[in-house]
Write a protein that holds these residues in place. Structure first.
Motif, PDB file in Angstrom:
ATOM      1  N   LEU A  13      -5.583   5.952  -5.525  1.00 58.42           N
ATOM      2  CA  LEU A  13      -5.177   5.812  -4.129  1.00 58.42           C
ATOM      3  C   LEU A  13      -5.416   4.397  -3.633  1.00 58.42           C
ATOM      4  O   LEU A  13      -4.567   3.810  -2.949  1.00 58.42           O
ATOM      5  N   SER A  14      -6.541   3.815  -4.001  1.00 58.76           N
ATOM      6  CA  SER A  14      -6.854   2.445  -3.606  1.00 58.76           C
ATOM      7  C   SER A  14      -5.845   1.466  -4.208  1.00 58.76           C
ATOM      8  O   SER A  14      -5.359   0.548  -3.524  1.00 58.76           O
ATOM      9  N   GLN A  43      -2.943  -1.008  -2.346  1.00 56.45           N
ATOM     10  CA  GLN A  43      -2.811  -2.443  -2.621  1.00 56.45           C
ATOM     11  C   GLN A  43      -1.371  -2.807  -2.978  1.00 56.45           C
ATOM     12  O   GLN A  43      -0.840  -3.821  -2.515  1.00 56.45           O
ATOM     13  N   VAL A  44      -0.755  -1.985  -3.793  1.00 58.28           N
ATOM     14  CA  VAL A  44       0.625  -2.247  -4.210  1.00 58.28           C
ATOM     15  C   VAL A  44       1.576  -2.167  -3.012  1.00 58.28           C
ATOM     16  O   VAL A  44       2.431  -3.033  -2.821  1.00 58.28           O
ATOM     17  N   GLN A  62      -0.961  18.115   2.287  1.00 54.89           N
ATOM     18  CA  GLN A  62      -1.577  16.987   2.980  1.00 54.89           C
ATOM     19  C   GLN A  62      -1.559  15.737   2.099  1.00 54.89           C
ATOM     20  O   GLN A  62      -1.359  14.626   2.595  1.00 54.89           O
ATOM     21  N   ALA A  63      -1.749  15.921   0.809  1.00 57.66           N
ATOM     22  CA  ALA A  63      -1.713  14.776  -0.109  1.00 57.66           C
ATOM     23  C   ALA A  63      -0.326  14.131  -0.109  1.00 57.66           C
ATOM     24  O   ALA A  63      -0.208  12.903  -0.139  1.00 57.66           O
ATOM     25  N   ILE A  64       0.709  14.957  -0.062  1.00 53.32           N
ATOM     26  CA  ILE A  64       2.072  14.428  -0.015  1.00 53.32           C
ATOM     27  C   ILE A  64       2.317  13.716   1.308  1.00 53.32           C
ATOM     28  O   ILE A  64       2.923  12.636   1.356  1.00 53.32           O
ATOM     29  N   LYS A  65       1.845  14.293   2.399  1.00 42.92           N
ATOM     30  CA  LYS A  65       2.006  13.651   3.707  1.00 42.92           C
ATOM     31  C   LYS A  65       1.275  12.311   3.744  1.00 42.92           C
ATOM     32  O   LYS A  65       1.754  11.344   4.344  1.00 42.92           O
ATOM     33  N   ASP A  66       0.126  12.248   3.083  1.00 42.53           N
ATOM     34  CA  ASP A  66      -0.626  10.983   3.023  1.00 42.53           C
ATOM     35  C   ASP A  66       0.190   9.905   2.304  1.00 42.53           C
ATOM     36  O   ASP A  66       0.161   8.731   2.694  1.00 42.53           O
ATOM     37  N   LEU A 104       1.651   6.391   3.852  1.00 47.29           N
ATOM     38  CA  LEU A 104       1.357   5.126   3.181  1.00 47.29           C
ATOM     39  C   LEU A 104       2.616   4.268   3.016  1.00 47.29           C
ATOM     40  O   LEU A 104       2.530   3.057   2.842  1.00 47.29           O
ATOM     41  N   GLY A 105       3.789   4.911   3.074  1.00 50.65           N
ATOM     42  CA  GLY A 105       5.039   4.181   2.946  1.00 50.65           C
ATOM     43  C   GLY A 105       5.717   4.343   1.597  1.00 50.65           C
ATOM     44  O   GLY A 105       6.565   3.523   1.228  1.00 50.65           O
ATOM     45  N   ILE A 106       5.368   5.406   0.870  1.00 48.85           N
ATOM     46  CA  ILE A 106       5.970   5.638  -0.437  1.00 48.85           C
ATOM     47  C   ILE A 106       7.428   6.076  -0.264  1.00 48.85           C
ATOM     48  O   ILE A 106       7.723   7.004   0.485  1.00 48.85           O
TER      49      ILE A 106
END
Length: 213
Positions: free
Chosen positions: A65-66, A70-71, A89-93, A97-99
């Motif tokens: 995740l970190s 950064q990427v 929730q992991a998908i929403k995160d 993040l902008g994926i």
């Protein structure tokens, strides 16, 4: 014709061989290499500037995740996540993040190729399993809400660009408006649709048919 440059990051060693073979079969794709050590991920992205970074991802891994943050913050590439994650929730995160793209490891070869092509063009791509996971709860919470959507033509324009992955500054430039004006439109859209976050907005827009994904 310009080829789509692809970099693979597969620290779990589960899908690398299949992805290398898949990309190698397409003349329009150019495989720049693979990243085998997490600490080399950002430097490899900054060195090669791929059109797409394919990344195996598990939300339980804080190191990944970190690195992902950064990427994304480097703005040196678009990221396509390949995952078996089934935590909403992991998908929403990831969306927050902008994926740009998320597919599962059960997706067909053609769907993964379509995802790579879309993400390379700075468009969003989420496979059906990911979309189902995202909209399931939103449908339940809105199923009794029959109020009409009262967005202005300009707000529809802003909403459409948001779902395509445009940042606020990009939307302002595209529509020849100030960043302050775009932020005001975003707040008004959220208020009118009774939503709380950009992620909910994207999911609602795709699920409701307000805009095409």
């Amino acid at each position: 014709m310009k080829s789509t440059k692809v970099l693979i990051s597969d620290f779990q060693f589960l899908t690398r061989a299949g992805l290398i073979h898949l990309i190698g079969e397409k003349e329009e794709f150019e495989l720049l290499g693979t990243v085998e050590e997490p600490e080399n991920l950002l430097s490899s992205v900054l060195q090669h500037h791929p059109d797409v970074l394919l990344m195996d991802y598990k939300s339980q891994d804080p190191v990944l995740l970190s690195l992902l943050k950064q990427v994304v913050n480097s703005q040196a590439t678009n990221v396509l996540i390949i995952t078996n994650e089934d935590n909403r929730q992991a998908i929403k995160d990831l969306l927050e993040l902008g994926i740009k793209g998320i597919v599962t490891k059960n997706c067909s070869r053609q769907e993964i190729l379509n995802a790579i092509e879309s993400v390379a063009l700075n468009s969003r791509f989420y496979c059906n399993r990911i979309l189902d996971l995202l909209v399931e709860e939103d449908k339940r919470t809105r199923e009794n809400n029959c109020e009409p959507t009262d967005l202005s033509p300009r707000e529809y324009e802003v909403l459409n660009l948001i779902t395509k992955g445009y940042r606020t500054a990009d939307i302002a430039e595209t529509l020849h408006l100030s960043v302050h004006t775009i932020n005001s439109h975003r707040k008004n859209i959220l208020k009118k649709l009774n939503l709380k976050s950009p992620t909910e907005l994207i999911v609602y827009a795709m699920e409701s048919g307000l805009v095409k994904a």
